[in-house]
Design an enzyme around this catalytic site. Structure first.
Site, short mmCIF file in Angstrom:
data_model
loop_
_atom_site.label_atom_id
_atom_site.label_comp_id
_atom_site.label_asym_id
_atom_site.label_seq_id
_atom_site.Cartn_x
_atom_site.Cartn_y
_atom_site.Cartn_z
N LYS A 1 0.82 -1.22 0.00
CA LYS A 1 0.00 0.00 0.00
C LYS A 1 0.85 1.27 0.00
O LYS A 1 0.65 2.16 -0.81
CB LYS A 1 -0.94 0.03 1.23
CG LYS A 1 -1.90 -1.13 1.32
CD LYS A 1 -2.83 -1.02 2.52
CE LYS A 1 -2.10 -1.05 3.86
NZ LYS A 1 -1.39 -2.31 4.15
N ARG B 1 11.31 -4.81 5.25
CA ARG B 1 11.01 -3.40 4.90
C ARG B 1 11.99 -2.46 5.60
O ARG B 1 12.32 -2.61 6.76
CB ARG B 1 9.58 -3.06 5.34
CG ARG B 1 9.26 -1.58 5.28
CD ARG B 1 7.77 -1.31 5.26
NE ARG B 1 7.02 -1.96 6.32
CZ ARG B 1 5.69 -2.08 6.30
NH1 ARG B 1 4.98 -1.61 5.29
NH2 ARG B 1 5.07 -2.70 7.29
N ARG C 1 -0.51 -8.75 13.28
CA ARG C 1 -1.17 -7.74 12.43
C ARG C 1 -1.93 -8.41 11.29
O ARG C 1 -2.97 -7.92 10.87
CB ARG C 1 -0.13 -6.75 11.90
CG ARG C 1 0.25 -5.69 12.95
CD ARG C 1 1.63 -5.11 12.75
NE ARG C 1 1.83 -4.49 11.47
CZ ARG C 1 3.04 -4.28 10.93
NH1 ARG C 1 4.13 -4.65 11.57
NH2 ARG C 1 3.14 -3.68 9.76
N ARG D 1 11.09 -0.42 11.09
CA ARG D 1 10.04 -0.13 12.07
C ARG D 1 10.08 -1.15 13.20
O ARG D 1 10.27 -2.34 12.94
CB ARG D 1 8.67 -0.17 11.38
CG ARG D 1 8.26 1.15 10.78
CD ARG D 1 7.08 1.03 9.87
NE ARG D 1 5.94 0.29 10.43
CZ ARG D 1 4.80 0.06 9.77
NH1 ARG D 1 4.64 0.52 8.55
NH2 ARG D 1 3.83 -0.61 10.34
N ARG E 1 -9.95 0.73 8.56
CA ARG E 1 -9.49 -0.62 8.89
C ARG E 1 -10.56 -1.42 9.63
O ARG E 1 -10.31 -2.59 9.96
CB ARG E 1 -8.25 -0.52 9.79
CG ARG E 1 -6.93 -0.70 9.07
CD ARG E 1 -5.84 -0.48 10.10
NE ARG E 1 -4.63 -1.19 9.84
CZ ARG E 1 -3.54 -0.64 9.29
NH1 ARG E 1 -3.55 0.61 8.91
NH2 ARG E 1 -2.45 -1.35 9.14
P1 ADP Z 1 2.10 -1.81 3.23
O1 ADP Z 1 2.04 -0.30 3.23
O2 ADP Z 1 0.90 -2.42 2.54
O3 ADP Z 1 2.30 -2.40 4.58
P2 ADP Z 1 4.67 -1.49 1.80
O4 ADP Z 1 4.35 -0.70 0.59
O5 ADP Z 1 5.37 -0.80 2.90
O6 ADP Z 1 3.34 -2.25 2.34
O7 ADP Z 1 5.50 -2.76 1.32
C1 ADP Z 1 5.98 -3.74 2.27
C2 ADP Z 1 7.37 -4.20 1.85
O8 ADP Z 1 7.27 -4.96 0.63
C3 ADP Z 1 8.34 -3.06 1.55
O9 ADP Z 1 9.62 -3.44 1.98
C4 ADP Z 1 8.28 -2.91 0.03
O10 ADP Z 1 9.52 -2.42 -0.50
C5 ADP Z 1 8.01 -4.33 -0.43
N1 ADP Z 1 7.14 -4.39 -1.61
C6 ADP Z 1 6.10 -3.58 -1.93
N2 ADP Z 1 5.52 -3.95 -3.09
C7 ADP Z 1 6.21 -5.05 -3.52
C8 ADP Z 1 6.09 -5.92 -4.67
N3 ADP Z 1 5.14 -5.71 -5.60
N4 ADP Z 1 6.96 -6.92 -4.77
C9 ADP Z 1 7.93 -7.13 -3.83
N5 ADP Z 1 8.08 -6.37 -2.73
C10 ADP Z 1 7.24 -5.34 -2.57
P1 ADP Z 2 0.90 -1.69 7.73
O1 ADP Z 2 0.41 -1.16 6.43
O2 ADP Z 2 2.22 -2.36 7.63
O3 ADP Z 2 -0.12 -2.53 8.46
P2 ADP Z 2 0.52 0.94 9.06
O4 ADP Z 2 1.62 1.91 9.06
O5 ADP Z 2 -0.65 1.21 8.17
O6 ADP Z 2 1.17 -0.48 8.75
O7 ADP Z 2 -0.04 0.77 10.54
C1 ADP Z 2 0.82 0.52 11.63
C2 ADP Z 2 -0.01 0.37 12.91
O8 ADP Z 2 -0.71 1.60 13.18
C3 ADP Z 2 -1.13 -0.69 12.85
O9 ADP Z 2 -0.64 -1.99 13.18
C4 ADP Z 2 -2.10 -0.16 13.90
O10 ADP Z 2 -1.66 -0.44 15.22
C5 ADP Z 2 -2.00 1.36 13.72
N1 ADP Z 2 -3.00 1.89 12.75
C6 ADP Z 2 -2.75 2.50 11.56
N2 ADP Z 2 -3.89 2.84 10.95
C7 ADP Z 2 -4.91 2.43 11.76
C8 ADP Z 2 -6.33 2.47 11.67
N3 ADP Z 2 -6.95 3.00 10.61
N4 ADP Z 2 -7.04 1.94 12.70
C9 ADP Z 2 -6.44 1.41 13.78
N5 ADP Z 2 -5.11 1.32 13.92
C10 ADP Z 2 -4.34 1.83 12.93
#
Ligand code: ADP
Ligand code: ADP
Ligand code: ZN
Length: 213
Positions: free
Chosen positions: A13, A127, A171, A160, A88
């Site tokens: 995302k 990541r 998660r 992180r 979420r």
């Molecule tokens: P999210 O915001 O959904 O948690 P991220 O965009 O931070 O996900 O991506 C999670 C990890 O996977 C990051 O280290 C990113 O560089 C990697 N990643 C994202 N998209 C891809 C993909 N299409 N193929 C391989 N790795 C990816």
């Molecule tokens: P990822 O895409 O890897 O799950 P985020 O950065 O979106 O990570 O979220 C990290 C943490 O922040 C989540 O595990 C949760 O604890 C909190 N968080 C983020 N957005 C929300 C939301 N919309 N509702 C509740 N908790 C949230």
């Protein structure tokens, strides 16, 4: 354009949001980023959110919804916005619909990034994020030219604290229980599009562009 990005932790995302906001010139609203900024600044909201984030649980709806309402009231969202990591829960989705309804608008597209659950832990644990500009990398799948250094701004990369195997696994179950029901919620409005997130980053983005054009 008013967009929502849906998908489990590690789906891509944040990576795609960065591409989308650059191309379409939209404000990127990531609730996770907002909480992390609050933790860094030592605010009360940050302290309260951190207790949940460290365990991989959701921050309570009451804390999240108000924050997003407040953000959407800012002028820069007049052109639209890219929501990443919100809503979420069904409660958050209903609250968002109500807020937008009051503003006389609604969501245009929900982009659901689908990936096989087996890749999520590896993606999240590998990541790395730039301390300076927030750019996202992966140690194997999307490495920077120089290890630990941001390609875009030469900032230092960090991991992180919630990107460890145990918290990520939690998660993912939280996503399945609390967030996955949103797919059905948005199917009712016919605005959701599924994107195959297992493809290369560039291919995922070109599929998203096709939905948005
Ligand atoms: P999210 O915001 O959904 O948690 P991220 O965009 O931070 O996900 O991506 C999670 C990890 O996977 C990051 O280290 C990113 O560089 C990697 N990643 C994202 N998209 C891809 C993909 N299409 N193929 C391989 N790795 C990816
Ligand atoms: P990822 O895409 O890897 O799950 P985020 O950065 O979106 O990570 O979220 C990290 C943490 O922040 C989540 O595990 C949760 O604890 C909190 N968080 C983020 N957005 C929300 C939301 N919309 N509702 C509740 N908790 C949230
Ligand atoms: Zn950077």
């Amino acid at each position: 354009m008013r967009l929502i990005l849906l998908g489990p932790p590690g789906a891509g995302k944040g990576t795609q949001a960065a591409n989308i906001v650059t191309k379409y010139n939209l404000p990127h609203i990531s609730t996770g980023d907002i909480f992390r900024a609050n933790i860094k600044q030592g605010t009360e909201l940050g302290t309260r959110a951190k207790a949940y984030m460290d365990k991989g649980e959701l921050v309570p709806d009451s804390l999240v919804v108000e924050l997003v309402e407040d953000r959407l009231s800012k002028d820069d969202t007049q052109v639209g916005f890219m929501l990443d990591g919100f809503p979420r829960t069904i409660y958050q989705a209903e609250a968002l619909d109500a807020v937008l309804g009051n503003m006389g608008t609604s969501i245009d597209h929900v982009i659901n990034i689908v990936v096989d659950p087996t890749v999520l832990v590896e993606r999240a644990v590998g990541r790395r994020i730039c301390k300076n500009c927030g750019a996202t990398y992966h140690v194997s799948f999307n490495p920077p030219a120089e290890e630990g250094v941001c390609d875009k701004c030469s900032g230092e990369l960090y991991q992180r604290s919630d990107d460890n195997e145990e918290t990520v696994s939690n998660r993912i179950s939280v996503y399945t229980n609390e967030t996955a029901p949103l797919v059905e919620y948005y199917e009712k409005s016919g605005k959701i599009r599924t994107i195959d997130g297992l493809q290369d980053i560039d291919k995922v983005f070109s599929d998203i562009e096709k939905v948005l054009k």
